[in-house]
Motif scaffolding. Structure first.
Motif: not given
Ligand SMILES: [Fe+2]
Ligand SMILES: [Fe+2]
Length: 360
Positions: A286-297
């Protein structure tokens, strides 16, 4: 790089699992006696990079006269002295043992003895270079064997034992605390298998960073346990995808990305893993800007221990040698990560840079 290990096998058992375990100690050349010359003819071991092998591990049926005679020829090509040789035995039969010593084995052990014993036996035949500290040279195979057991458990659906993870994290934290991350990486970087190398280098960065950040021993061990199983879901990703040379197709990338949710699910189903391990397994991409996976945290939804793992994970991936890319210099990796300021925690990244500034 140290000389490779030569694994000689015949067709009585697949050689791949053994080769993968031995890859925890360095590069492995596999020679199959069953290839090409069914009469057990003039097999010669493939030449290593400099034509030498540190050790031979022979996994052949010692009751099969043809295999034994082929092995004998392989061990003494051109009359040269054979490297130290470990013969694996199928059972405890006296015949097998006698045959092994007659061939000139330096050591024998039952194949069923287990991974850690196998690695210890090979290490005892070909001690690591003097530059590698004894504590690290013992800890890496110990932690590596535990990791291999865990990934195999994930692949086969057998138990992923929390106690194995706990013991390995103590071993790793002690070794890195005493001898430093540099000594740890000197050994880990010789590992051929990219999943083992990645998990051990990344967990090493986590251990060293936790020590630098002044974590209590209890919290440091918890973070190390989580780091060791952060990619446990890769046990369910096909080896063709994990070891693929070159880029993954969109479909393969999607399968690879499933490892985070899969790993979390495996640990939940197993039971006995704490919330830090569960969160890190699921959210380390997950990435702080919401661009990661699997949950877009995004932002505050990502706890500090996950942010630490993500930084160590990316640094590990960039600085590892892969079949399709050379290792990146730590300074270059830091520069790339410095450009990910919307995605990674800036304060932690600053401390991370300080901690690993002297790495070469
Ligand atoms: Fe991952
Ligand atoms: Fe990872």
């Amino acid at each position: 790089m140290p000389d490779p290990i030569l694994l000689i096998s015949d067709s009585h058992r697949p050689s791949e699992p053994l080769a993968r375990t031995l890859a925890l100690l360095g590069s492995v050349t596999t020679l199959s006696l069953a290839d090409g010359a069914p009469d057990g003819g003039s097999h010669r071991p493939a030449e290593g990079p400099d034509g030498r092998f540190s050790t031979v591990v022979a996994d052949i049926d010692l009751r099969d006269a043809r295999s034994v005679s082929s092995l004998r020829r392989c061990l003494m090509p051109g009359g040269r002295a054979a490297p130290p040789t470990l013969c694996l035995l199928d059972g405890s039969g006296h015949d097998e043992t006698v045959q092994a010593w007659a061939i000139g084995a330096s050591a024998v052990m039952p194949v069923a003895a287990g991974r850690e014993q196998l690695l210890a036996a090979v290490l005892s035949l070909a001690p690591p270079p003097a530059t590698v500290t004894p504590r690290v040279s013992r800890a890496v195979p110990g932690v590596g064997a535990a990791l291999a057991d865990l990934l195999e458990g994930a692949a086969s659906g057998t138990a992923i034992r929390p106690a194995v993870v706990a013991d390995a994290s103590v071993l790793m934290l002690d070794a890195i605390g005493d001898d430093g991350i540099g000594a740890w990486l000197d050994v880990v970087r010789t590992i051929d298998d990219i999943t083992y190398q990645h998990c051990l280098s990344t967990a090493g960065f986590v251990a060293a960073f936790a020590l630098r950040l002044g974590f209590s021993r209890r919290d440091g061990e918890a973070l190390c346990r989580a780091a060791l199983v952060h990619d446990i879901g890769k046990g369910r990703v096909p080896l063709e995808i994990l070891g693929k040379q070159g880029g993954l197709s969109p479909g393969e990338r999607a399968v690879m990305r499933e490892h985070a949710a899969l790993g979390h699910e495996l640990l939940v189903m197993q039971g006995g893993f704490d919330s830090m391990s569960l969160e890190i397994a699921r959210h380390h991409h997950e990435f702080l800007d919401g661009s990661g996976y699997p949950d877009g945290l995004a932002g505050a939804a990502i706890p500090d221990h996950v942010r630490i793992m993500t930084i160590c994970d990316i640094f590990g991936a960039l600085t590892e040698r892969r079949p399709y890319k050379p290792a990146m210099a730590p300074a270059d990796a830091m520069r790339i990560m410095g450009g990910m300021d919307n995605q990674l925690d800036g304060d932690l990244l600053h401390s991370f840079r300080d901690c690993f500034r002297d790495l070469d």
